[in-house]
Design a protein around this motif. Structure first.
Motif, short mmCIF file in Angstrom:
data_model
loop_
_atom_site.label_atom_id
_atom_site.label_comp_id
_atom_site.label_asym_id
_atom_site.label_seq_id
_atom_site.Cartn_x
_atom_site.Cartn_y
_atom_site.Cartn_z
N UNK A 41 0.66 -1.14 -0.04
CA UNK A 41 -0.06 0.07 -0.03
C UNK A 41 0.76 1.15 0.01
N UNK A 42 1.68 1.49 -1.14
CA UNK A 42 2.64 2.65 -1.03
C UNK A 42 2.40 3.17 -2.32
N UNK A 43 2.97 4.39 -2.28
CA UNK A 43 3.26 5.18 -3.54
C UNK A 43 4.47 4.87 -4.08
N UNK A 44 4.44 4.34 -5.31
CA UNK A 44 5.93 4.38 -5.88
C UNK A 44 6.35 5.17 -7.18
N UNK A 45 7.33 6.01 -6.98
CA UNK A 45 7.47 6.72 -7.84
C UNK A 45 8.50 6.35 -8.80
N UNK A 46 8.49 6.02 -10.18
CA UNK A 46 9.65 5.65 -10.89
C UNK A 46 10.38 6.89 -11.56
N UNK A 47 11.69 7.22 -11.23
CA UNK A 47 12.47 8.47 -11.58
C UNK A 47 13.47 7.89 -12.64
N UNK A 48 13.28 8.28 -13.75
CA UNK A 48 14.41 7.79 -14.76
C UNK A 48 15.67 8.79 -14.54
N UNK A 49 16.91 8.20 -14.33
CA UNK A 49 17.99 8.93 -14.21
C UNK A 49 18.99 8.38 -14.84
N UNK A 50 20.08 8.96 -14.86
CA UNK A 50 21.09 8.67 -15.88
C UNK A 50 22.59 8.16 -15.16
N UNK A 51 22.74 6.72 -15.61
CA UNK A 51 23.69 6.20 -14.68
C UNK A 51 25.06 6.95 -14.76
#
Lengths: 229, 229
Positions: free
Chosen positions: A34-44
């Motif tokens: 029961x969480x808010x999952x934020x997907x954050x595209x970042x550059x390795x």
């Protein structure tokens, strides 16, 4: 632990099989925890440069181990993982900067929801890690976008947006946030619980993460376990 | 999977907190998984040199992360882990070659059984990782040996044996076996199941290992979980 809010941010890149596994498992836990999952595209690339870290596969024995480890993990997590014929070409030579900009454009357009980011990311991951297909060319983004349910005109707009300064800046900004969290690689998972941030690195910290945030770990296939409880 | 024999070999070093955690968890599973667990003291320096790997703490962000990660893990695994005042001094400057030779001497004297190797190792780990005490001097080995239940005359003999060519060669031989398994660090766990060898690296592969060898993972404190089943 008294838990009020749990917001999991996952900073990821598209050409990492470990990040792909992590992405799938976290998406499966979205409702379980029961969480808010934020997907954050970042550059390795930016993270590796800022931290002075080197990709693990640069050590030949690690690369050998990773091949077996990923085979074991794919079976355990139950995702169809087939290494590309030349994984080094995917991970080092070609890289995923263009793909990360495309996903960032999707995120910018999809503001407030990660629905389409999740679907497009999954399509792109399936291209490299299941079918050994390209994720560098605009045609590849189009195909993935169409499969994810975007319209042709949406895709045209996104391909333009992906080349804009605003999207380049946004990707840099998220990458900088990862660096501020002292990242040295991806996946990086930041759990915001009760006003505190807990940072976890890698695809092997779920059980520990559950312990730290006061949740139950049901293995990498929680639906399967859930029905047995 | 039809499992006939399970022999777990753990190749370890004394100045690694991750190896300490792995050692404790594997010892707890000795009866749970009905396995033969062999403890194989090996020298990490040789493995790092042969594989061209660098200790993770050389990347400052990794060192920062490890401090938090170990704190989380210590609580989860339930072992009293208190970092030494200067962990870099323990891990890099002083090293554990003399201690590994002492443990190898214990293993040679204790042939056929790991009983005393386990007890002495645990005492030495408790010295560094719980009480910030030395593990480089003969007096430290004596104290650990006495606590583990060795007699003073046993210890005197072991201190001599630890300096012998035979023990130096034995430690080299086990290190070479780790290198032959393509090790790039410790802990390295080799599972011998049905005539096959499966190799796992690190303190975070137990759940995956259980999946691969057809056993049940009950968390890092199986006794606790077992009583709830």
């Amino acid at each position: 632990m008294c838990r009020f809010t749990l917001l999991l941010e996952q900073m990821y890149k598209l050409d990492s099989p470990y990040t792909w596994l992590t992405f799938q498992v976290l998406c499966r836990y979205r409702n379980v925890w029961n969480m808010e999952l934020k997907l954050r595209p970042a550059f390795l690339g930016g993270v590796m440069q800022a931290s002075g870290n080197k990709p693990p596969a640069m050590v030949p024995n690690k690369a050998l181990y990773m091949t077996k480890d990923l085979e074991h993990l794919a079976s355990f997590v139950n995702i169809p993982l087939h290494s590309p014929a030349d994984p080094f070409d995917v991970m080092f030579a070609k890289g995923s900067l263009a793909a990360m900009r495309f996903i960032t454009a999707v995120a910018e357009k999809d503001k407030g929801s990660d629905h389409m980011v999740e679907k497009v990311s999954r399509e792109l991951w399936n291209r490299i890690w299941s079918r050994d297909q390209d994720i560098c060319e605009p045609e590849s983004f189009s195909e993935a976008g169409l499969k994810a349910g975007l319209s042709s005109s949406d895709i045209e707009e996104l391909l333009k947006l992906a080349k804009s300064q605003a999207v380049k800046d946004k990707l840099k900004q998220v990458t900088q946030e990862a660096i501020d969290h002292k990242a040295f690689g991806f996946p990086l998972i930041v759990c915001h619980v009760d006003g505190k941030s807990l940072v976890f690195f890698g695809s092997d910290r779920f059980e520990l993460m559950a312990h730290c945030i006061g949740e139950k770990w049901l293995g990498p296939q929680p639906e399967k376990m859930d029905s047995h409880l």
